[in-house]
Design an enzyme around this catalytic site. Structure first.
Site, mmCIF file in Angstrom:
data_model
loop_
_atom_site.group_PDB
_atom_site.id
_atom_site.type_symbol
_atom_site.label_atom_id
_atom_site.label_comp_id
_atom_site.label_asym_id
_atom_site.label_seq_id
_atom_site.Cartn_x
_atom_site.Cartn_y
_atom_site.Cartn_z
ATOM 1 N N SER A 77 15.517 39.807 32.486
ATOM 2 C CA SER A 77 16.160 38.574 32.935
ATOM 3 C C SER A 77 17.454 38.378 32.142
ATOM 4 O O SER A 77 17.468 38.476 30.915
ATOM 5 C CB SER A 77 15.216 37.391 32.711
ATOM 6 O OG SER A 77 15.940 36.187 32.843
ATOM 7 N N HIS A 96 16.630 41.220 36.693
ATOM 8 C CA HIS A 96 15.999 40.012 37.242
ATOM 9 C C HIS A 96 17.006 38.864 37.189
ATOM 10 O O HIS A 96 17.497 38.517 36.111
ATOM 11 C CB HIS A 96 14.755 39.689 36.413
ATOM 12 C CG HIS A 96 13.974 38.522 36.924
ATOM 13 N ND1 HIS A 96 13.042 38.629 37.929
ATOM 14 C CD2 HIS A 96 13.999 37.203 36.574
ATOM 15 C CE1 HIS A 96 12.512 37.439 38.168
ATOM 16 N NE2 HIS A 96 13.077 36.548 37.364
ATOM 17 N N ASP A 141 17.820 34.982 37.926
ATOM 18 C CA ASP A 141 17.253 33.661 38.180
ATOM 19 C C ASP A 141 18.314 32.755 38.794
ATOM 20 O O ASP A 141 19.284 32.389 38.140
ATOM 21 C CB ASP A 141 16.727 33.059 36.874
ATOM 22 C CG ASP A 141 15.479 33.783 36.386
ATOM 23 O OD1 ASP A 141 14.499 33.838 37.147
ATOM 24 O OD2 ASP A 141 15.491 34.306 35.248
ATOM 25 N N MET A 195 18.996 29.115 40.207
ATOM 26 C CA MET A 195 18.400 27.771 40.094
ATOM 27 C C MET A 195 19.366 26.746 40.672
ATOM 28 O O MET A 195 20.584 26.953 40.645
ATOM 29 C CB MET A 195 18.141 27.425 38.639
ATOM 30 C CG MET A 195 17.293 28.433 37.894
ATOM 31 S SD MET A 195 16.893 27.828 36.244
ATOM 32 C CE MET A 195 16.885 29.345 35.336
ATOM 33 N N HIS A 246 15.141 35.906 41.835
ATOM 34 C CA HIS A 246 14.105 34.866 41.787
ATOM 35 C C HIS A 246 14.759 33.530 42.099
ATOM 36 O O HIS A 246 15.500 32.995 41.280
ATOM 37 C CB HIS A 246 13.487 34.885 40.380
ATOM 38 C CG HIS A 246 12.450 33.843 40.143
ATOM 39 N ND1 HIS A 246 12.040 33.485 38.868
ATOM 40 C CD2 HIS A 246 11.733 33.071 40.999
ATOM 41 C CE1 HIS A 246 11.122 32.547 38.965
ATOM 42 N NE2 HIS A 246 10.914 32.271 40.232
ATOM 43 N N MET A 248 14.744 29.873 42.358
ATOM 44 C CA MET A 248 14.098 28.600 42.000
ATOM 45 C C MET A 248 14.941 27.492 42.622
ATOM 46 O O MET A 248 15.671 26.768 41.957
ATOM 47 C CB MET A 248 14.015 28.479 40.477
ATOM 48 C CG MET A 248 12.989 29.423 39.890
ATOM 49 S SD MET A 248 13.004 29.432 38.089
ATOM 50 C CE MET A 248 14.085 30.807 37.792
ATOM 51 N N MET A 282 4.240 32.594 37.897
ATOM 52 C CA MET A 282 4.928 32.007 36.748
ATOM 53 C C MET A 282 3.896 31.771 35.644
ATOM 54 O O MET A 282 2.828 31.205 35.880
ATOM 55 C CB MET A 282 5.558 30.655 37.133
ATOM 56 C CG MET A 282 6.722 30.741 38.101
ATOM 57 S SD MET A 282 8.078 31.789 37.540
ATOM 58 C CE MET A 282 8.513 31.028 35.971
ATOM 59 N N GLY A 321 12.195 27.260 35.027
ATOM 60 C CA GLY A 321 13.464 26.575 34.810
ATOM 61 C C GLY A 321 13.495 25.617 33.639
ATOM 62 O O GLY A 321 14.415 24.811 33.518
ATOM 63 N N GLY A 342 12.331 27.295 26.484
ATOM 64 C CA GLY A 342 11.580 27.189 25.233
ATOM 65 C C GLY A 342 10.099 26.908 25.354
ATOM 66 O O GLY A 342 9.495 26.313 24.471
ATOM 67 N N ASP A 358 6.226 36.303 35.108
ATOM 68 C CA ASP A 358 7.524 35.818 34.647
ATOM 69 C C ASP A 358 7.293 34.547 33.832
ATOM 70 O O ASP A 358 6.699 33.599 34.324
ATOM 71 C CB ASP A 358 8.373 35.525 35.903
ATOM 72 C CG ASP A 358 9.799 35.121 35.615
ATOM 73 O OD1 ASP A 358 10.200 35.099 34.442
ATOM 74 O OD2 ASP A 358 10.521 34.819 36.595
ATOM 75 N N GLY A 407 12.936 38.161 29.212
ATOM 76 C CA GLY A 407 14.319 37.766 28.974
ATOM 77 C C GLY A 407 14.654 37.806 27.508
ATOM 78 O O GLY A 407 15.083 38.828 26.971
HETATM 79 ZN ZN ZN Z 1 12.572 34.514 36.955
#
Ligand code: ZN
Length: 231
Positions: free
Chosen positions: A7, A32, A34, A36, A65, A67, A137, A142, A145, A175, A197
């Site tokens: 990622s 990968h 992401d 969003m 991916h 989101m 997931m 999204g 931490g 993921d 990631g």
């Molecule tokens: Zn992802």
């Protein structure tokens, strides 16, 4: 059998081209990406413009991916930006099957993603017929931490059984905070596409990729990182 996807969210984009060359040489299977929208998830991710820049710097397949709330409208643009696989969230679509059919009509591999709280029962045969990869997931999507959700292990194992009874060897992607400590266990539980990631891009990427690859070569044997961490 196992595929490693990196990622790029946490990568330092000042060195993007150089980093992509390093990743390719170190031997990951997928980039990968992401995407969003700040609506389905609180953050913003990688957009089509940046995807195009990444596309021009690497031959690696793109595992996108999404989101995104109602991703259907964006699929043509994501295809144009270089996607090879596109995953949409079950929770984000009014008609998820329509999205999956659209992705396949573009000749791309279609994935369906489930949030941690979404039960596996939503994956009926009609949906699975349209799917090349099921994406679980293992943290809330999204949100930065977070820790790996331990209950995911049982879910991965159940899903592996379910997928193998439907279409043996079907891809099960995980993921969400996949690290040196968790990757062996996650692979043993039945996942075969592993997204990581931060654990790959922070520090020496080549060395990180090599270590994860080593673990994936024999996840059945356990891995030294679990022992060191006492977990
Ligand atoms: Zn992802």
């Amino acid at each position: 059998m196992y595929k490693l996807a990196i990622s790029l969210l946490e990568m330092d984009y000042r060195f993007l081209e150089q980093s992509l060359k390093e990743i390719e040489a170190a031997g990951v299977d997928y980039v990968h990406i992401d995407v969003m929208d700040g609506a389905f998830v609180p953050s913003l991710g990688i957009g089509p413009k940046l995807m195009e820049r990444i596309r021009s710097s690497t031959e690696l397949p793109f595992d996108v991916h999404m989101m995104v709330q109602e991703p259907l409208r964006l699929i043509p643009r994501i295809v144009q930006a270089g996607a090879d696989m596109i995953t949409v969230h079950y929770e984000a679509c009014e008609d998820v099957k329509k999205n999956l059919v659209c992705i396949r009509e573009y000749g791309r591999r279609a994935g369906i993603a489930l949030n941690p709280e979404t039960p596996l029962e939503v994956l009926n045969e009609e949906l699975l017929e349209q799917v090349d990869v099921v994406h679980l997931m293992t943290t809330c999507p999204g949100v930065e931490g977070q820790s790996f959700i331990p209950e995911s292990m049982e879910k991965i194992a159940l899903l592996r059984k379910r997928l193998d009874s439907f279409r043996p060897g079907m891809d099960l992607e995980v993921d969400g905070n996949i690290t040196m400590k968790s990757i062996g266990r996650v692979a043993r539980a039945g996942a075969n596409v592993l997204v990581s990631g931060r654990a790959l891009v922070q520090g020496n990427m080549t060395e990180n990729i090599r270590q994860m690859r080593n673990i994936l070569q024999s996840p059945e044997g356990g891995n030294v990182y679990e022992v060191c961490a006492g977990s």
